[in-house]
Scaffold this motif. Sequence first.
Motif, short mmCIF file in Angstrom:
data_model
loop_
_atom_site.label_atom_id
_atom_site.label_comp_id
_atom_site.label_asym_id
_atom_site.label_seq_id
_atom_site.Cartn_x
_atom_site.Cartn_y
_atom_site.Cartn_z
N LEU A 1 70.19 73.99 -35.14
CA LEU A 1 70.30 74.44 -36.53
C LEU A 1 70.46 73.24 -37.46
O LEU A 1 71.24 72.32 -37.16
CB LEU A 1 71.51 75.37 -36.68
N PRO A 2 69.74 73.20 -38.55
CA PRO A 2 69.80 72.04 -39.45
C PRO A 2 70.99 72.05 -40.40
O PRO A 2 71.16 71.12 -41.18
CB PRO A 2 68.49 72.17 -40.23
N PHE A 3 71.85 73.08 -40.31
CA PHE A 3 72.91 73.20 -41.31
C PHE A 3 74.28 72.75 -40.83
O PHE A 3 75.23 72.71 -41.61
CB PHE A 3 73.02 74.66 -41.79
N GLY A 4 74.44 72.45 -39.55
CA GLY A 4 75.74 72.03 -39.04
C GLY A 4 76.71 73.18 -38.86
O GLY A 4 77.93 72.99 -38.90
N TYR A 5 76.21 74.39 -38.60
CA TYR A 5 77.09 75.55 -38.41
C TYR A 5 77.34 75.77 -36.94
O TYR A 5 76.44 75.62 -36.11
CB TYR A 5 76.45 76.80 -39.04
N THR A 6 78.54 76.10 -36.61
CA THR A 6 78.91 76.25 -35.20
C THR A 6 79.41 77.65 -34.85
O THR A 6 79.30 78.07 -33.71
CB THR A 6 80.02 75.25 -34.84
N ARG A 7 79.98 78.38 -35.79
CA ARG A 7 80.51 79.72 -35.50
C ARG A 7 79.46 80.76 -35.85
O ARG A 7 78.90 80.76 -36.93
CB ARG A 7 81.80 79.96 -36.30
N GLN A 8 79.25 81.68 -34.91
CA GLN A 8 78.18 82.65 -35.06
C GLN A 8 78.73 84.08 -34.93
O GLN A 8 79.54 84.36 -34.06
CB GLN A 8 77.09 82.42 -34.00
N VAL A 9 78.25 84.98 -35.82
CA VAL A 9 78.60 86.40 -35.75
C VAL A 9 77.30 87.19 -35.62
O VAL A 9 76.33 86.93 -36.35
CB VAL A 9 79.37 86.86 -37.01
N ASN A 10 77.27 88.13 -34.69
CA ASN A 10 76.07 88.91 -34.43
C ASN A 10 76.30 90.37 -34.83
O ASN A 10 77.23 91.01 -34.34
CB ASN A 10 75.73 88.85 -32.92
N ARG A 11 75.42 90.88 -35.71
CA ARG A 11 75.60 92.25 -36.20
C ARG A 11 74.27 92.99 -36.20
O ARG A 11 73.20 92.39 -36.20
CB ARG A 11 76.16 92.25 -37.63
N ALA A 12 74.37 94.33 -36.26
CA ALA A 12 73.15 95.14 -36.30
C ALA A 12 73.44 96.49 -36.95
O ALA A 12 74.55 97.02 -36.85
CB ALA A 12 72.60 95.36 -34.90
N ILE B 1 74.97 85.60 -38.53
CA ILE B 1 75.69 84.85 -39.56
C ILE B 1 76.25 83.56 -38.95
O ILE B 1 76.91 83.60 -37.90
CB ILE B 1 76.84 85.66 -40.17
N TYR B 2 75.97 82.44 -39.62
CA TYR B 2 76.52 81.16 -39.19
C TYR B 2 77.54 80.69 -40.24
O TYR B 2 77.24 80.66 -41.44
CB TYR B 2 75.41 80.11 -39.06
N TYR B 3 78.73 80.33 -39.75
CA TYR B 3 79.80 79.90 -40.65
C TYR B 3 80.09 78.42 -40.48
O TYR B 3 80.02 77.88 -39.37
CB TYR B 3 81.09 80.68 -40.37
N ASN B 4 80.42 77.78 -41.59
CA ASN B 4 80.96 76.42 -41.57
C ASN B 4 82.32 76.51 -42.25
O ASN B 4 82.43 76.49 -43.47
CB ASN B 4 80.03 75.47 -42.34
N ASP B 5 83.38 76.65 -41.45
CA ASP B 5 84.72 76.86 -41.99
C ASP B 5 85.23 75.66 -42.79
O ASP B 5 85.98 75.82 -43.75
CB ASP B 5 85.70 77.18 -40.86
N VAL B 6 84.79 74.45 -42.39
CA VAL B 6 85.25 73.24 -43.09
C VAL B 6 84.68 73.20 -44.50
O VAL B 6 85.38 72.92 -45.47
CB VAL B 6 84.84 71.97 -42.31
N ALA B 7 83.40 73.51 -44.64
CA ALA B 7 82.74 73.46 -45.95
C ALA B 7 82.82 74.79 -46.71
O ALA B 7 82.31 74.90 -47.81
CB ALA B 7 81.27 73.08 -45.76
N ASP B 8 83.49 75.77 -46.10
CA ASP B 8 83.60 77.11 -46.70
C ASP B 8 82.21 77.61 -47.10
O ASP B 8 81.96 77.98 -48.25
CB ASP B 8 84.53 77.08 -47.92
#
Length: 232
Positions: free
Chosen positions: A121-132, A141-148
Amino acid sequence: MHMKKQIASVLVAAAMAVAFVGCSSMKKARSSDSETETSSTKTESSSDSDSSRTAADSSSSDTSSSNTSASASSGSSSSSASFSTASGTGSVAIANPWSDFSTQEDAEDAAGISLDIPSVLPFGYTRQVNRAIPNDTLEIIYYNDVADDEVRLRKAKLPLADGTSDSADISGDFNKYLITKNMAAEDKRVNLRGEVNNYHVATWTDGDYAYAVTSKNGIPEEEMLSFVSQLY
């Protein structure tokens, strides 16, 4: 002498007659006064009684009016409550259509949709949530908690529930942005929305599916188009 006695007798008789007439007149006057007083008393009594009845009727009318108003008010309140209940305004919660899954594969199975995502991933996101939304839409959904920050990827079957197909927008982002562009990403025509060289929304359709990428903080144009070209 005899003559004088006769005159005296006549005078006495006349005096007695006058007295009798006077007495009769006084009795009639008293009787008339009594009748007048009685009539006056009856009139006053009748007037008082009528006034009492009028006051009572007025009070009864006011009470009836008050009761009618109270009843009308109660009916209005009940109607309003019934209306509120019927309309469900402010009291009926809208069900959340999304379900979360521990893995992307499980979410894909629930949606009946697969999504090919670049391994890096080119965005530096590490936490992933999978929904349907079952048998309808897949969301990763990819989260970057450091950069909010967060990036959401969506894919849905066409046509949508409202019948939309070619210009379908499944991003869920209804914000107004300064710039809207229609760009090419390999063989795809992508609609971009955001600020100068910093886009928050990318939407497009490809075959039987609609796609969307949304970014909270925004993604530069070249980076966004490169990422979109790799999504299937």
